[in-house]
Scaffold this active site. Structure first.
Site, mmCIF file in Angstrom:
data_model
loop_
_atom_site.group_PDB
_atom_site.id
_atom_site.type_symbol
_atom_site.label_atom_id
_atom_site.label_comp_id
_atom_site.label_asym_id
_atom_site.label_seq_id
_atom_site.Cartn_x
_atom_site.Cartn_y
_atom_site.Cartn_z
ATOM 1 N N GLU A 20 0.856 -1.192 0.000
ATOM 2 C CA GLU A 20 0.000 0.000 0.000
ATOM 3 C C GLU A 20 0.887 1.235 0.000
ATOM 4 O O GLU A 20 1.871 1.307 0.718
ATOM 5 C CB GLU A 20 -0.922 0.006 1.233
ATOM 6 C CG GLU A 20 -2.012 -1.055 1.162
ATOM 7 C CD GLU A 20 -3.144 -0.832 2.186
ATOM 8 O OE1 GLU A 20 -3.160 0.224 2.870
ATOM 9 O OE2 GLU A 20 -3.992 -1.730 2.300
ATOM 10 N N HIS A 78 -4.203 6.720 0.415
ATOM 11 C CA HIS A 78 -3.503 5.442 0.432
ATOM 12 C C HIS A 78 -4.138 4.525 -0.592
ATOM 13 O O HIS A 78 -5.152 4.874 -1.188
ATOM 14 C CB HIS A 78 -3.479 4.828 1.839
ATOM 15 C CG HIS A 78 -4.775 4.238 2.308
ATOM 16 N ND1 HIS A 78 -5.841 5.006 2.711
ATOM 17 C CD2 HIS A 78 -5.175 2.946 2.442
ATOM 18 C CE1 HIS A 78 -6.828 4.215 3.086
ATOM 19 N NE2 HIS A 78 -6.467 2.945 2.931
ATOM 20 N N HIS A 80 -5.328 0.489 -1.947
ATOM 21 C CA HIS A 80 -5.751 -0.872 -1.625
ATOM 22 C C HIS A 80 -5.327 -1.775 -2.766
ATOM 23 O O HIS A 80 -5.441 -1.405 -3.926
ATOM 24 C CB HIS A 80 -7.271 -0.948 -1.454
ATOM 25 C CG HIS A 80 -7.758 -0.377 -0.163
ATOM 26 N ND1 HIS A 80 -9.090 -0.223 0.131
ATOM 27 C CD2 HIS A 80 -7.080 0.057 0.933
ATOM 28 C CE1 HIS A 80 -9.217 0.286 1.348
ATOM 29 N NE2 HIS A 80 -8.020 0.479 1.853
ATOM 30 N N ASP A 91 -9.096 1.596 8.478
ATOM 31 C CA ASP A 91 -9.108 2.983 7.984
ATOM 32 C C ASP A 91 -10.015 3.862 8.835
ATOM 33 O O ASP A 91 -9.722 5.038 9.072
ATOM 34 C CB ASP A 91 -9.583 3.038 6.525
ATOM 35 C CG ASP A 91 -8.597 2.372 5.584
ATOM 36 O OD1 ASP A 91 -7.414 2.264 5.947
ATOM 37 O OD2 ASP A 91 -9.019 1.961 4.489
HETATM 38 ZN ZN LIG Z 1 -7.336 1.240 3.564
#
Ligand SMILES: [Zn+2]
Length: 129
Positions: A20, A78, A80, A91
């Protein structure tokens, strides 16, 4: 509001990464709207394909730099991998700590932006300029 080129850079970086990716969106807030002026990539210290944590020292440096330029944290981004760009349970905890816009991209060019309002997640529009 984010520049098309900045969003593309985040998406391309996410597509190429095996972990990530994450970082800050710095800019200015006007009422409900935020405009992103700087995208700042921060090392994911977990180096994981299904979680992220920003390297604290890099976070501090990036925030200091941005503040010196009169900018604030308007968002966190961010990625995935192999799952949709929606906030996970983990999150949610982060969204509580950082009540800014959360931009999530996946590794296939999809993206979404979310804010936490009380205990509800609301998707917000990503305006490209
Ligand atoms: Zn996430």
């Amino acid at each position: 509001m984010i520049r098309q080129g900045d969003l593309s850079l985040i998406i391309k970086t996410a597509e190429k990464s095996e972990v990530e990716i994450c970082g800050f969106l710095f800019g200015k807030r006007e009422g409900e709207n935020a405009s992103v002026e700087i995208v700042s990539f921060i090392t994911n210290r977990l180096d994981s394909p299904n979680a992220f944590e920003m390297e604290p020292l890099e976070m501090v440096r990036a925030i200091d730099d941005a503040e010196a330029r009169g900018l604030q944290v308007v968002g966190i981004f961010h990625s995935h991998l192999k799952c949709p760009p929606r906030p996970s349970g983990h999150d949610l905890k982060g969204m509580n700590l950082w009540p800014v816009v959360w931009l999530i991209v996946d590794d296939r060019g999809n993206y979404g932006a979310y804010v936490l309002e009380g205990d509800k997640i609301r998707e917000v529009e990503v305006k490209l300029v």
